[in-house]
Design a protein around this motif. Sequence first.
Motif, PDB file in Angstrom:
ATOM      1  N   PRO A 120     -10.847  -4.057  -5.190  1.00 35.91           N
ATOM      2  CA  PRO A 120      -9.749  -4.798  -5.818  1.00 35.91           C
ATOM      3  C   PRO A 120     -10.266  -5.997  -6.612  1.00 35.91           C
ATOM      4  O   PRO A 120     -11.234  -6.639  -6.214  1.00 35.91           O
ATOM      5  CB  PRO A 120      -8.886  -5.235  -4.637  1.00 35.91           C
ATOM      6  CG  PRO A 120      -9.789  -5.195  -3.448  1.00 35.91           C
ATOM      7  CD  PRO A 120     -10.805  -4.127  -3.736  1.00 35.91           C
ATOM      8  N   SER A 173      -0.612  -6.597  -5.575  1.00 40.51           N
ATOM      9  CA  SER A 173      -1.491  -5.500  -5.165  1.00 40.51           C
ATOM     10  C   SER A 173      -1.746  -4.548  -6.331  1.00 40.51           C
ATOM     11  O   SER A 173      -2.875  -4.090  -6.541  1.00 40.51           O
ATOM     12  CB  SER A 173      -0.862  -4.762  -3.980  1.00 40.51           C
ATOM     13  OG  SER A 173      -1.753  -3.826  -3.459  1.00 40.51           O
ATOM     14  N   TRP A 185      -5.534  -3.660  -7.958  1.00 39.30           N
ATOM     15  CA  TRP A 185      -6.129  -2.317  -7.954  1.00 39.30           C
ATOM     16  C   TRP A 185      -6.137  -1.646  -9.323  1.00 39.30           C
ATOM     17  O   TRP A 185      -6.943  -0.738  -9.552  1.00 39.30           O
ATOM     18  CB  TRP A 185      -5.417  -1.417  -6.949  1.00 39.30           C
ATOM     19  CG  TRP A 185      -5.777  -1.746  -5.542  1.00 39.30           C
ATOM     20  CD1 TRP A 185      -4.997  -2.354  -4.608  1.00 39.30           C
ATOM     21  CD2 TRP A 185      -7.041  -1.525  -4.915  1.00 39.30           C
ATOM     22  NE1 TRP A 185      -5.698  -2.515  -3.444  1.00 39.30           N
ATOM     23  CE2 TRP A 185      -6.957  -2.011  -3.604  1.00 39.30           C
ATOM     24  CE3 TRP A 185      -8.243  -0.958  -5.341  1.00 39.30           C
ATOM     25  CZ2 TRP A 185      -8.011  -1.941  -2.709  1.00 39.30           C
ATOM     26  CZ3 TRP A 185      -9.297  -0.894  -4.439  1.00 39.30           C
ATOM     27  CH2 TRP A 185      -9.176  -1.383  -3.144  1.00 39.30           C
ATOM     28  N   TYR A 186      -5.262  -2.078 -10.247  1.00 36.13           N
ATOM     29  CA  TYR A 186      -5.141  -1.394 -11.535  1.00 36.13           C
ATOM     30  C   TYR A 186      -5.113  -2.366 -12.695  1.00 36.13           C
ATOM     31  O   TYR A 186      -4.556  -3.462 -12.585  1.00 36.13           O
ATOM     32  CB  TYR A 186      -3.844  -0.570 -11.579  1.00 36.13           C
ATOM     33  CG  TYR A 186      -3.904   0.619 -10.674  1.00 36.13           C
ATOM     34  CD1 TYR A 186      -4.575   1.763 -11.064  1.00 36.13           C
ATOM     35  CD2 TYR A 186      -3.335   0.588  -9.415  1.00 36.13           C
ATOM     36  CE1 TYR A 186      -4.673   2.854 -10.225  1.00 36.13           C
ATOM     37  CE2 TYR A 186      -3.426   1.671  -8.567  1.00 36.13           C
ATOM     38  CZ  TYR A 186      -4.101   2.802  -8.980  1.00 36.13           C
ATOM     39  OH  TYR A 186      -4.202   3.867  -8.140  1.00 36.13           O
ATOM     40  N   ARG A 211      -7.861   3.519 -10.861  1.00 32.09           N
ATOM     41  CA  ARG A 211      -7.977   2.636  -9.698  1.00 32.09           C
ATOM     42  C   ARG A 211      -9.382   2.034  -9.632  1.00 32.09           C
ATOM     43  O   ARG A 211     -10.384   2.739  -9.727  1.00 32.09           O
ATOM     44  CB  ARG A 211      -7.676   3.407  -8.414  1.00 32.09           C
ATOM     45  CG  ARG A 211      -7.598   2.533  -7.185  1.00 32.09           C
ATOM     46  CD  ARG A 211      -7.230   3.367  -5.966  1.00 32.09           C
ATOM     47  NE  ARG A 211      -7.187   2.549  -4.781  1.00 32.09           N
ATOM     48  CZ  ARG A 211      -6.079   2.122  -4.198  1.00 32.09           C
ATOM     49  NH1 ARG A 211      -4.911   2.450  -4.696  1.00 32.09           N
ATOM     50  NH2 ARG A 211      -6.134   1.379  -3.125  1.00 32.09           N
ATOM     51  N   ASP A 230       0.829  -1.207   0.000  1.00 32.78           N
ATOM     52  CA  ASP A 230       0.000   0.000   0.000  1.00 32.78           C
ATOM     53  C   ASP A 230       0.868   1.264   0.000  1.00 32.78           C
ATOM     54  O   ASP A 230       0.532   2.258  -0.641  1.00 32.78           O
ATOM     55  CB  ASP A 230      -0.988  -0.002   1.160  1.00 32.78           C
ATOM     56  CG  ASP A 230      -0.327  -0.103   2.529  1.00 32.78           C
ATOM     57  OD1 ASP A 230       0.791  -0.662   2.631  1.00 32.78           O
ATOM     58  OD2 ASP A 230      -0.935   0.361   3.510  1.00 32.78           O
TER      59      ASP A 230
END
Length: 197
Positions: free
Chosen positions: A39, A61, A65-66, A35, A18
């Motif tokens: 998630p 991660s 998220w992307y 974003r 994060d």
Amino acid sequence: MEELMGTQRPVRRIVRPDEAIALLERAVPGLAALRRQDPAVFDWRAVEAAIGTALPSDFKSLAEWYPAFELDEFLGVCTPLPGEEDGWAKGTAEEREGGDSAYPADLRPAELASTALMSWGESTDGDQFFWSALGDDPEQWPVTVCSRNGPWWHYAGGTVQFLAELCDGTLEPWALPPVRPVITGWDAPGGGRREAV
């Protein structure tokens, strides 16, 4: 045989995903618009079993998220698509085993001849971005860059921190052009590619 230029080290290696993503979002302001609200769900256990190793948590991660995205019409970050991680894992496993590597041992610097390289990005100019899978702890794997101009080099930080520091100018872009912190393309929901206008 190519040469290994050396290793760049961050002032502090960021280990919390994060924190690394927040650094990237500050370095690339337009990224936050991509974003996901929630998630994406990946079967990382199956992906890692297929590859034969765990993956760095910052990369997982980032993928959650992307979508896969492109920086400055140059550097494409290749993440799996939700629900299509089997194909991504298969390609990565073949690459890790050396069966599908664009860089067999005789085209690498001697220091990397026996290292498992796993690709996570590429440039429109033919530069390649890998993890050097050194040891059992993917949180410690360096980023390895193979410039289309020949030089290879390491960055002793994670993928997301590498992207942030490349875009904010903290990192010296050895044998690469400077990368502006601009999102120029990304994988759109439902498939297909979107280009920034």
